[in-house]
Write a protein that holds these residues in place. Sequence first.
Motif, PDB file in Angstrom:
ATOM      1  N   ARG A 199       0.820  -1.216   0.000  1.00 36.58           N
ATOM      2  CA  ARG A 199       0.000   0.000   0.000  1.00 36.58           C
ATOM      3  C   ARG A 199       0.853   1.265   0.000  1.00 36.58           C
ATOM      4  O   ARG A 199       0.370   2.345  -0.336  1.00 36.58           O
ATOM      5  N   ASN A 200       2.094   1.148   0.404  1.00 36.96           N
ATOM      6  CA  ASN A 200       2.944   2.346   0.490  1.00 36.96           C
ATOM      7  C   ASN A 200       4.257   2.122  -0.247  1.00 36.96           C
ATOM      8  O   ASN A 200       5.198   1.550   0.304  1.00 36.96           O
ATOM      9  N   LYS A 201       4.331   2.586  -1.479  1.00 33.54           N
ATOM     10  CA  LYS A 201       5.564   2.455  -2.263  1.00 33.54           C
ATOM     11  C   LYS A 201       6.346   3.767  -2.275  1.00 33.54           C
ATOM     12  O   LYS A 201       7.227   3.968  -3.101  1.00 33.54           O
ATOM     13  N   ASN A 202       5.989   4.665  -1.350  1.00 29.83           N
ATOM     14  CA  ASN A 202       6.684   5.962  -1.279  1.00 29.83           C
ATOM     15  C   ASN A 202       8.064   5.826  -0.652  1.00 29.83           C
ATOM     16  O   ASN A 202       8.355   4.847   0.042  1.00 29.83           O
ATOM     17  N   GLU A 203       8.877   6.849  -0.858  1.00 25.47           N
ATOM     18  CA  GLU A 203      10.193   6.891  -0.205  1.00 25.47           C
ATOM     19  C   GLU A 203       9.985   7.035   1.300  1.00 25.47           C
ATOM     20  O   GLU A 203       9.194   7.864   1.754  1.00 25.47           O
ATOM     21  N   ARG A 204      10.664   6.225   2.074  1.00 24.75           N
ATOM     22  CA  ARG A 204      10.589   6.336   3.532  1.00 24.75           C
ATOM     23  C   ARG A 204      11.745   5.587   4.164  1.00 24.75           C
ATOM     24  O   ARG A 204      12.309   4.661   3.567  1.00 24.75           O
ATOM     25  N   THR A 205      12.072   6.012   5.369  1.00 29.07           N
ATOM     26  CA  THR A 205      13.181   5.397   6.112  1.00 29.07           C
ATOM     27  C   THR A 205      12.687   4.972   7.481  1.00 29.07           C
ATOM     28  O   THR A 205      11.952   5.712   8.140  1.00 29.07           O
ATOM     29  N   PHE A 206      13.048   3.776   7.896  1.00 26.59           N
ATOM     30  CA  PHE A 206      12.691   3.340   9.243  1.00 26.59           C
ATOM     31  C   PHE A 206      13.675   2.281   9.723  1.00 26.59           C
ATOM     32  O   PHE A 206      14.383   1.647   8.936  1.00 26.59           O
ATOM     33  N   VAL A 207      13.685   2.123  11.054  1.00 23.29           N
ATOM     34  CA  VAL A 207      14.631   1.190  11.680  1.00 23.29           C
ATOM     35  C   VAL A 207      13.944  -0.151  11.891  1.00 23.29           C
ATOM     36  O   VAL A 207      12.790  -0.216  12.311  1.00 23.29           O
ATOM     37  N   VAL A 208      14.632  -1.241  11.546  1.00 21.49           N
ATOM     38  CA  VAL A 208      14.151  -2.584  11.853  1.00 21.49           C
ATOM     39  C   VAL A 208      15.165  -3.256  12.768  1.00 21.49           C
ATOM     40  O   VAL A 208      16.212  -2.670  13.086  1.00 21.49           O
ATOM     41  N   ASN A 209      14.867  -4.458  13.177  1.00 28.93           N
ATOM     42  CA  ASN A 209      15.679  -5.107  14.206  1.00 28.93           C
ATOM     43  C   ASN A 209      17.154  -5.220  13.845  1.00 28.93           C
ATOM     44  O   ASN A 209      18.019  -5.046  14.692  1.00 28.93           O
ATOM     45  N   ASP A 210      17.440  -5.536  12.587  1.00 28.21           N
ATOM     46  CA  ASP A 210      18.843  -5.747  12.236  1.00 28.21           C
ATOM     47  C   ASP A 210      19.342  -4.729  11.214  1.00 28.21           C
ATOM     48  O   ASP A 210      20.197  -5.021  10.405  1.00 28.21           O
ATOM     49  N   GLY A 211      18.800  -3.511  11.288  1.00 28.48           N
ATOM     50  CA  GLY A 211      19.355  -2.480  10.413  1.00 28.48           C
ATOM     51  C   GLY A 211      18.352  -1.408  10.032  1.00 28.48           C
ATOM     52  O   GLY A 211      17.232  -1.354  10.545  1.00 28.48           O
ATOM     53  N   MET A 212      18.775  -0.552   9.114  1.00 32.87           N
ATOM     54  CA  MET A 212      17.943   0.562   8.644  1.00 32.87           C
ATOM     55  C   MET A 212      17.416   0.250   7.247  1.00 32.87           C
ATOM     56  O   MET A 212      18.138  -0.278   6.409  1.00 32.87           O
ATOM     57  N   LYS A 213      16.154   0.591   7.006  1.00 35.07           N
ATOM     58  CA  LYS A 213      15.575   0.444   5.676  1.00 35.07           C
ATOM     59  C   LYS A 213      15.433   1.822   5.048  1.00 35.07           C
ATOM     60  O   LYS A 213      14.815   2.716   5.641  1.00 35.07           O
ATOM     61  N   ASN A 214      16.025   2.002   3.887  1.00 33.47           N
ATOM     62  CA  ASN A 214      15.928   3.267   3.159  1.00 33.47           C
ATOM     63  C   ASN A 214      15.204   2.996   1.843  1.00 33.47           C
ATOM     64  O   ASN A 214      15.833   2.808   0.796  1.00 33.47           O
ATOM     65  N   TYR A 215      13.885   2.967   1.923  1.00 33.07           N
ATOM     66  CA  TYR A 215      13.107   2.678   0.719  1.00 33.07           C
ATOM     67  C   TYR A 215      13.063   3.895  -0.194  1.00 33.07           C
ATOM     68  O   TYR A 215      12.821   5.011   0.255  1.00 33.07           O
ATOM     69  N   ARG A 216      13.275   3.665  -1.485  1.00 31.74           N
ATOM     70  CA  ARG A 216      13.133   4.741  -2.469  1.00 31.74           C
ATOM     71  C   ARG A 216      11.676   4.800  -2.938  1.00 31.74           C
ATOM     72  O   ARG A 216      10.877   3.914  -2.614  1.00 31.74           O
ATOM     73  N   ASN A 217      11.359   5.818  -3.684  1.00 31.42           N
ATOM     74  CA  ASN A 217      10.026   5.925  -4.271  1.00 31.42           C
ATOM     75  C   ASN A 217       9.925   4.923  -5.431  1.00 31.42           C
ATOM     76  O   ASN A 217      10.635   5.039  -6.425  1.00 31.42           O
ATOM     77  N   ARG A 218       9.038   3.907  -5.270  1.00 33.27           N
ATOM     78  CA  ARG A 218       8.855   2.919  -6.355  1.00 33.27           C
ATOM     79  C   ARG A 218       7.500   3.052  -7.015  1.00 33.27           C
ATOM     80  O   ARG A 218       7.002   2.113  -7.640  1.00 33.27           O
ATOM     81  N   LYS A 219       6.900   4.207  -6.876  1.00 28.62           N
ATOM     82  CA  LYS A 219       5.561   4.380  -7.479  1.00 28.62           C
ATOM     83  C   LYS A 219       5.663   4.252  -8.997  1.00 28.62           C
ATOM     84  O   LYS A 219       6.593   4.760  -9.617  1.00 28.62           O
ATOM     85  N   GLY A 220       4.714   3.548  -9.551  1.00 25.67           N
ATOM     86  CA  GLY A 220       4.723   3.350 -11.000  1.00 25.67           C
ATOM     87  C   GLY A 220       5.735   2.322 -11.457  1.00 25.67           C
ATOM     88  O   GLY A 220       6.075   2.256 -12.641  1.00 25.67           O
ATOM     89  N   GLU A 221       6.220   1.479 -10.544  1.00 25.72           N
ATOM     90  CA  GLU A 221       7.196   0.442 -10.907  1.00 25.72           C
ATOM     91  C   GLU A 221       6.755  -0.916 -10.343  1.00 25.72           C
ATOM     92  O   GLU A 221       6.172  -0.983  -9.254  1.00 25.72           O
ATOM     93  N   VAL A 222       7.060  -1.954 -11.059  1.00 31.88           N
ATOM     94  CA  VAL A 222       6.804  -3.325 -10.594  1.00 31.88           C
ATOM     95  C   VAL A 222       8.034  -4.164 -10.915  1.00 31.88           C
ATOM     96  O   VAL A 222       8.575  -4.089 -12.028  1.00 31.88           O
ATOM     97  N   LEU A 223       8.477  -4.957  -9.932  1.00 32.56           N
ATOM     98  CA  LEU A 223       9.612  -5.851 -10.179  1.00 32.56           C
ATOM     99  C   LEU A 223       9.087  -7.231 -10.579  1.00 32.56           C
ATOM    100  O   LEU A 223       8.273  -7.818  -9.863  1.00 32.56           O
TER     101      LEU A 223
END
Length: 519
Positions: free
Chosen positions: A378-402
């Motif tokens: 639901r959220n493919k926007n750029e965002r950064t947050f901390v998880v248990n074993d590191g940092m996640k630096n998600y880029r904006n993937r709107k309009g993209e599918v892998l």
Amino acid sequence: MAKKVQTKSTEEILWDSANKLRGSVEPSEYKHVVLSLIFLKFANDKFLRRRQELINEHKEAFLDIPEFYQAENVFYLPEASRWTYIIANAKQDDITLKIDSALKTIERTNKSLEGALPDNYFSRLGLDQSKFSALLDTINNIDTLKDEAQDIVGRVYEYFLSKFAIAEGKGKGEFYTPKSIVNLIAEMIEPYKGKIYDPSCGSGGMFVQSLKFIEKHQGNKKDISIYGQELTNTTFKLAKMNLAIRGISANLGNKAADTFGDDQHKELKADYIMANPPFNLKDWRAENELTDDPRWAGYEVPPKSNANYAWILTMISKLSQNGVAGFILANGALSGGGEEYKIRKQIIENDLVEAIVILPRAMFYSTDISVTLWILNRNKNERTFVVNDGMKNYRNRKGEVLFMDLRQKGEPFEKKFIQFGEEEITSIATHYHNWQQTDWKETYQDIPEYSYSATLEEIRKKDYSLVPSKYIEFVNRDESLDYNEQMQSLQADLKDLFQKESRLKEEVANVFKTLGYEL
């Protein structure tokens, strides 16, 4: 040189013993027999250990107070419910009645097990007395607490569920998702914390693997809460038992029920959804039934001829603002026409599809078709947050599918099946996560016959088909072939064959000639 001794694992010994029940009960039944008995043995071993702790602490006065056990996540067992009592009476004609009574009493004494254990089950089966006694003896010799780090009970449950799925064969193993597929889903959607939901939870395998993912990544199991639903009553009980035996609390609804017709979690918004719903389910609703269900809001009503898109829309409706879903469906859902096309088009235009991963054939015990892992976000926007074993630096993937194609991946398993190895799962998940990250241009690249990052515009041009082979580059190996070299090789092979044929004719003619029958 000493002869090498082949030793069987506990799981194998138990399986051999359980297999002896074959003939007196159907395989589809004896999984409930075996797993219920293992549950009784494990519950008893934990009970006796807790009881000894109370004695060591000089708290004999509290030995028969259930709260002193339940506070330590141990089920309290009245005397007639203990394994020791069952074994003492194992040779008696009414042993199955005693086991039914034991299970009923445990369920009544421990609220968390309400509705989990078989009800008057053993006494109805007509089990062969001697084979059943042999099975009780085998289970009696298992020390379920011998090495808790090895999780012997969890291993036995996992082993048996997979073996039962294989034994039951095609069309009857819907409840079991192979472990390596569940591992892959968990490693890709990373359920670190929040609410986890499975709308067709079967025996609860997705939840068990979620907990293992959290343990592996140094997380806290208390950070997640589990919600599920299951249609079949016996599988619903199996799930409750499977989770209870591992100390996992879960909300599976008030009863076994149809997710479409009797949703047990109407208000739920889940952070993670992991699912393997039944493939291509027909007639899941009547013609005029569920046509205005709020779960389809904003989309066409899913066709009654196939439930695939009803499952997808159910999951979308239950995703939280940052929710991610990873689920398995038959490949037909990638390109189906009619109402399915309209729904798929809208889902793509709503930018909910994050990845489409096609899996190898022969991974499931119940079907040999190739299936697809869908990841919706639901959220493919750029965002950064901390998880248990590191940092996640998600880029904006709107309009993209892998798109990923794993059909050439996997290793043989149980002779005729395929599974992913641990290193392979890590490699696949890393490739996907690299694509998601802000530094993706340094860590990710499209790989022919493996992956391709497509834009929404490209998908529109392919008329909203999500078939990976329409996007992932195909390597034409014929292009690099040396025509002259190939023809010379073929010429040599044929020449050799003709020479052998000639010699064979001559030999046969000589044999007939010596017998007086010249050809």
